[in-house]
Write a protein that holds these residues in place. Structure first.
Motif, PDB file in Angstrom:
ATOM      1  N   ALA A  17      14.188  -1.712   4.186  1.00 48.74           N
ATOM      2  CA  ALA A  17      13.903  -1.836   2.759  1.00 48.74           C
ATOM      3  C   ALA A  17      12.435  -2.186   2.528  1.00 48.74           C
ATOM      4  O   ALA A  17      11.792  -1.663   1.608  1.00 48.74           O
ATOM      5  CB  ALA A  17      14.806  -2.901   2.142  1.00 48.74           C
ATOM      6  N   ARG A  18      11.887  -3.059   3.373  1.00 44.95           N
ATOM      7  CA  ARG A  18      10.469  -3.422   3.227  1.00 44.95           C
ATOM      8  C   ARG A  18       9.574  -2.220   3.495  1.00 44.95           C
ATOM      9  O   ARG A  18       8.619  -1.961   2.740  1.00 44.95           O
ATOM     10  CB  ARG A  18      10.121  -4.560   4.192  1.00 44.95           C
ATOM     11  N   LEU A  19       9.862  -1.466   4.561  1.00 43.55           N
ATOM     12  CA  LEU A  19       9.052  -0.279   4.845  1.00 43.55           C
ATOM     13  C   LEU A  19       9.155   0.714   3.698  1.00 43.55           C
ATOM     14  O   LEU A  19       8.150   1.308   3.289  1.00 43.55           O
ATOM     15  CB  LEU A  19       9.501   0.365   6.151  1.00 43.55           C
ATOM     16  N   TYR A  20      10.360   0.900   3.174  1.00 45.23           N
ATOM     17  CA  TYR A  20      10.565   1.813   2.045  1.00 45.23           C
ATOM     18  C   TYR A  20       9.682   1.415   0.869  1.00 45.23           C
ATOM     19  O   TYR A  20       8.979   2.255   0.291  1.00 45.23           O
ATOM     20  CB  TYR A  20      12.041   1.770   1.667  1.00 45.23           C
ATOM     21  N   ARG A  21       9.703   0.132   0.534  1.00 47.35           N
ATOM     22  CA  ARG A  21       8.920  -0.330  -0.616  1.00 47.35           C
ATOM     23  C   ARG A  21       7.430  -0.093  -0.400  1.00 47.35           C
ATOM     24  O   ARG A  21       6.731   0.434  -1.273  1.00 47.35           O
ATOM     25  CB  ARG A  21       9.160  -1.822  -0.862  1.00 47.35           C
ATOM     26  N   LEU A  22       6.936  -0.484   0.767  1.00 49.65           N
ATOM     27  CA  LEU A  22       5.497  -0.436   0.986  1.00 49.65           C
ATOM     28  C   LEU A  22       5.005   0.988   1.205  1.00 49.65           C
ATOM     29  O   LEU A  22       3.860   1.311   0.860  1.00 49.65           O
ATOM     30  CB  LEU A  22       5.112  -1.335   2.164  1.00 49.65           C
ATOM     31  N   LEU A  23       5.847   1.858   1.757  1.00 49.70           N
ATOM     32  CA  LEU A  23       5.451   3.266   1.845  1.00 49.70           C
ATOM     33  C   LEU A  23       5.344   3.888   0.455  1.00 49.70           C
ATOM     34  O   LEU A  23       4.629   4.872   0.267  1.00 49.70           O
ATOM     35  CB  LEU A  23       6.454   4.051   2.687  1.00 49.70           C
ATOM     36  N   GLY A  24       6.052   3.306  -0.511  1.00 51.98           N
ATOM     37  CA  GLY A  24       5.920   3.791  -1.881  1.00 51.98           C
ATOM     38  C   GLY A  24       4.522   3.597  -2.446  1.00 51.98           C
ATOM     39  O   GLY A  24       4.165   4.217  -3.450  1.00 51.98           O
ATOM     40  N   LEU A  25       3.717   2.747  -1.811  1.00 53.98           N
ATOM     41  CA  LEU A  25       2.331   2.532  -2.242  1.00 53.98           C
ATOM     42  C   LEU A  25       1.401   3.627  -1.743  1.00 53.98           C
ATOM     43  O   LEU A  25       0.277   3.758  -2.236  1.00 53.98           O
ATOM     44  CB  LEU A  25       1.822   1.179  -1.720  1.00 53.98           C
ATOM     45  N   HIS A  26       1.851   4.415  -0.753  1.00 55.43           N
ATOM     46  CA  HIS A  26       1.009   5.477  -0.189  1.00 55.43           C
ATOM     47  C   HIS A  26       0.679   6.479  -1.288  1.00 55.43           C
ATOM     48  O   HIS A  26       1.568   7.035  -1.931  1.00 55.43           O
ATOM     49  CB  HIS A  26       1.758   6.164   0.955  1.00 55.43           C
ATOM     50  N   LEU A  69      -1.651  -1.611   1.386  1.00 65.89           N
ATOM     51  CA  LEU A  69      -2.433  -0.430   1.007  1.00 65.89           C
ATOM     52  C   LEU A  69      -3.749  -0.391   1.769  1.00 65.89           C
ATOM     53  O   LEU A  69      -4.211   0.678   2.189  1.00 65.89           O
ATOM     54  CB  LEU A  69      -2.686  -0.436  -0.504  1.00 65.89           C
ATOM     55  N   ARG A  70      -4.357  -1.558   2.002  1.00 64.32           N
ATOM     56  CA  ARG A  70      -5.610  -1.584   2.762  1.00 64.32           C
ATOM     57  C   ARG A  70      -5.365  -1.149   4.209  1.00 64.32           C
ATOM     58  O   ARG A  70      -6.196  -0.436   4.798  1.00 64.32           O
ATOM     59  CB  ARG A  70      -6.224  -2.987   2.725  1.00 64.32           C
ATOM     60  N   ARG A  71      -4.233  -1.546   4.796  1.00 64.69           N
ATOM     61  CA  ARG A  71      -3.941  -1.103   6.160  1.00 64.69           C
ATOM     62  C   ARG A  71      -3.717   0.408   6.209  1.00 64.69           C
ATOM     63  O   ARG A  71      -4.109   1.061   7.175  1.00 64.69           O
ATOM     64  CB  ARG A  71      -2.717  -1.848   6.706  1.00 64.69           C
ATOM     65  N   ILE A  72      -3.101   0.950   5.162  1.00 64.23           N
ATOM     66  CA  ILE A  72      -2.943   2.408   5.088  1.00 64.23           C
ATOM     67  C   ILE A  72      -4.312   3.073   5.027  1.00 64.23           C
ATOM     68  O   ILE A  72      -4.593   4.038   5.752  1.00 64.23           O
ATOM     69  CB  ILE A  72      -2.095   2.784   3.852  1.00 64.23           C
ATOM     70  N   ALA A  73      -5.174   2.572   4.153  1.00 63.35           N
ATOM     71  CA  ALA A  73      -6.514   3.158   4.021  1.00 63.35           C
ATOM     72  C   ALA A  73      -7.312   3.018   5.306  1.00 63.35           C
ATOM     73  O   ALA A  73      -8.013   3.951   5.726  1.00 63.35           O
ATOM     74  CB  ALA A  73      -7.251   2.480   2.860  1.00 63.35           C
ATOM     75  N   ASP A  74      -7.211   1.862   5.962  1.00 61.57           N
ATOM     76  CA  ASP A  74      -7.943   1.658   7.213  1.00 61.57           C
ATOM     77  C   ASP A  74      -7.439   2.583   8.316  1.00 61.57           C
ATOM     78  O   ASP A  74      -8.205   2.987   9.192  1.00 61.57           O
ATOM     79  CB  ASP A  74      -7.834   0.200   7.651  1.00 61.57           C
ATOM     80  N   HIS A  75      -6.148   2.903   8.280  1.00 63.45           N
ATOM     81  CA  HIS A  75      -5.629   3.885   9.249  1.00 63.45           C
ATOM     82  C   HIS A  75      -6.365   5.212   9.099  1.00 63.45           C
ATOM     83  O   HIS A  75      -6.804   5.806  10.100  1.00 63.45           O
ATOM     84  CB  HIS A  75      -4.131   4.096   9.028  1.00 63.45           C
TER      85      HIS A  75
END
Length: 707
Positions: free
Chosen positions: A293-302, A378-384
């Motif tokens: 559920a946590r991954l689902y929520r945070l992937l929604g920020l992508h 979101l910052r970790r996504i951008a840094d990736h």
């Protein structure tokens, strides 16, 4: 003797003679017709055909039919199941059994024992004769159905274990629907059918069917826009259709406006507080384990349309564990989200959300996760993306990364690109849409520097694959961010790199203005090196504007000033540009001298890409000088390097020159093969003018052959 006796019985003291005792034949099983009514089905012809095909194969093999339809809540699984099963009634006169297995029921999933009890009663077994245990009930159920011709619908199943006791005996048809993939039924011969959202035309047709008036025909553009906002989810289409049907004078465009605001779209997709898209997705979400559920929520920020598993690992990463732990955890949780049909598999370990699911995930993140946790994710996504783009940049253009690009505080998860230039370019191209989404959103997300940093890091893609629209858009966003931050170095980089994109797309005057703006900023800051570098760029713009004298003068200044400022590589590029001017003017000796000097300088600076460009130019000059062997040597040298770097446009230029060499040597077949390769390369990198010129060369070769 006393007691209760049920059923036929005989009590006698003595029996004499031939006596015959008989009872009535057992009553045949009841014929249950339990399926709910079918609703009109739209746009599912292909899926119905797949189910029919599975039934035909099973019949030929003498096997029972077992199929499982999985998909999002509201995608139309039950509607498809009912529509298909009702058509089978003539072939299955023994009856229809139906059970709602309640996977997402507030009371929990249905107990197979209770479902079997209902099935047995439906088949005519008196309540008092229903066996006590699940195993006994399942055995009796299979016995009763072994010689019947029935269909069974097990709707909204939770697990394969819940389904197995409910499979009938004999060669009957069982259809299971579930929000998750029933892979556990594979051993039972189950045919799996993931149900995708409807296509645009089918969605519009469903909307017209729901409205039952002429509004769709009268407002076709609005109808298509409304269907697109419903993202192919039949439940969503029927909900908005029902709201419009209740207001026959309301135009479709009103509902389009209501749904156009992303943040309110899920709320608008509801009817009288009853069936809603949000409620359907909430039921699935509530079944997820906490980590999923946590991954689902945070992937929604992508912010982009799709993502790879490394993005999920970046979302999960924390500073107390090794990177591979996040990768392993991400793989398992992505499988779980995929099994629940919350993610669509787009191939090559990549996934995407259905549009409405993405909105739901983001809304759950807004409700559940603290603002600082959302920002950090979101910052970790951008840094990736930034870290992997920088790895690609290092492979393709190691001279380019001259400005600092610090990462955020969290762990950085980057993809391993090895040292393969083609793989590096392919990654940049594949992720360009995602990077562009981050470039556009970084300023409002609270880290505006990422707009120019990401733009700068993906720079090697632009001159090689010629994505001019994204080139312009990214640099415009990066320039605005740099100006907002007051970062003059970044501002000048966005002006010069963006100006080169304007040159490539033919906006030469705009490019010159951008280069001159950068020159003024460098001069104002007393940056003599930066100012000297703009001489090269301004010369290129003047050359494209048809001012070769002005261009030559600027290149000459750059060739003198840049080495004096310590940048010998940029001085070599100035000599390369000067050689191109001289070649166009027919000054072959001067052109050869500049090109050879540029090649030597650039090789010494470990700039293999531009050294190869210089070798190509030198080869073309030697062709004009009538020195074919030297031309072939330089062109072959360049081609080897450029192919390895996946530099499509520059490779095409070298191949085209080798084709010209073959034609001069009287080798028409080799020339034809080279020209065809150059034509394909120019087309691939979106250089239509160069492709047209090569096409003309090929036509002339064919005409010469015909003569």
């Amino acid at each position: 003797m006393s007691g209760m006796v049920r059923g036929p019985s005989v009590q006698a003291d003595a029996v004499h003679g031939g006596i015959h005792i008989s009872t009535a034949a057992p009553a045949p099983p009841h014929r249950p017709w339990q399926l709910p009514p079918a609703v009109p089905l739209t746009g599912r012809t292909a899926e119905t055909a797949l189910l029919e095909g599975h039934r035909d194969r099973a019949a030929r093999a003498g096997r029972p039919v077992l199929a499982a339809v999985s998909g999002l809540g509201g995608v139309g699984k039950t509607a498809l199941a009912l529509a298909w099963l009702h058509t089978l009634r003539p072939d299955f006169p023994g009856g229809q059994l139906y059970a709602d297995l309640g996977a997402r029921s507030p009371q929990g999933p249905a107990d197979p024992a209770e479902v079997l009890s209902g099935f047995l009663r439906g088949l005519g077994v008196p309540p008092q004769h229903v066996p006590a245990t699940v195993a006994e009930r399942a055995a009796r159920y299979r016995s009763l159905t072994a010689d019947l011709r029935i269909v069974v619908l097990l709707d909204d199943a939770d697990t394969a274990a819940q389904v197995r006791p409910l499979l009938p005996g004999g060669r009957n048809v069982t259809l299971v629907t579930s929000r998750r993939r029933m892979s556990g039924l594979t051993l039972e011969g189950c045919h799996h059918l993931p149900l995708a959202p409807l296509g645009p035309e089918a969605s519009v047709e469903l909307l017209a069917d729901t409205l039952a008036d002429d509004r769709v025909a009268a407002q076709p553009d609005d109808a298509h826009a409304l269907a697109e906002l419903c993202a192919g989810l039949p439940l969503a289409v029927r909900l908005v259709g029902a709201r419009l049907a209740a207001r026959p004078r309301r135009r479709i465009t009103t509902m389009v406006h209501a749904l156009s605001e992303e943040h309110g779209r899920l709320d608008a997709l509801a009817l009288d507080g009853d069936r809603s898209v949000r409620a359907a997705l909430d039921l699935t979400y509530q079944a997820l384990p906490d980590a999923a559920a946590r991954l689902y929520r945070l992937l929604g920020l992508h912010p982009g349309p799709e993502f790879g598993s490394a993005v999920a690992a970046a979302v999960l990463a924390c500073g107390t564990e090794p990177p591979h732990t996040a990768h392993d955890a991400a793989a398992g949780l992505l499988d779980a989200l995929y099994d629940w049909n919350l993610l669509l598999d787009t191939g090559e370990d990549r996934y995407r959300f259905h549009d409405l699911v993405r909105l739901h995930a983001a809304a759950k993140a807004q409700e559940t996760d603290a603002p600082e946790d959302r920002t950090a994710a979101l910052r970790r996504i951008a840094d990736h993306y930034l870290a992997t783009a920088m790895a690609a940049e290092k492979i393709l253009d190691p001279q380019h990364a001259t400005l600092p690009r610090p990462f955020g505080p969290g762990p950085v998860v980057a993809e391993d690109l090895g040292d393969d230039a083609e793989a590096a370019l392919d990654w940049l191209e594949r992720e360009l849409t995602n990077v562009m989404a981050l470039v556009r959103s970084a300023r409002t997300a609270g880290f505006p520097q990422l707009s120019w940093q990401l733009t700068d890091a993906i720079w090697p893609l632009f001159p090689r694959r010629k994505h001019y629209d994204q080139w312009r858009a990214a640099h415009a966003e990066g320039l605005a961010a740099a100006q907002e931050l007051g970062d003059r170095a970044a501002e000048c980089r966005m002006l010069t790199s963006g100006g080169l994109g304007e040159l490539g797309r033919g906006s030469h005057r705009t490019a010159l203005e951008m280069f001159e703006r950068a020159a003024r900023l460098f001069a104002a800051d007393g940056d003599t090196l930066g100012h000297a570098r703009t001489l090269n760029y301004r010369g290129l713009a003047q050359q494209r504007l048809g001012n070769p004298a002005e261009a030559a003068a600027l290149f000459a200044r750059a060739a003198a000033e840049l080495p004096a400022c310590g940048d010998h590589r940029a001085g070599g590029l100035a000599r390369l540009n000067a050689a191109d001017i001289a070649l166009a003017a027919g000054q072959w000796e001067r052109a050869a001298e500049d090109a050879d000097a540029a090649r030597t300088t650039l090789r010494a600076a470990d700039d293999a890409y531009n050294a190869a460009r210089a070798a190509t130019l030198l080869g073309r000059i030697r062709l004009r000088q009538g020195r074919p062997d030297e031309a072939e040597s330089r062109l072959t040298e360049a081609l080897t390097v450029l192919r390895a770097m996946a530099a499509g446009y520059e490779t095409a230029r070298a191949v085209e020159a080798l084709a010209e060499l073959a034609a001069l040597r009287g080798q028409p077949e080799e020339a034809r093969d080279r020209y065809r390769e150059a034509l394909d390369l120019y087309t691939a990198v979106n250089r239509p003018e160069s492709a047209a010129a090569v096409h003309d060369r090929l036509r002339l070769l064919d005409e010469d052959a015909a003569d």
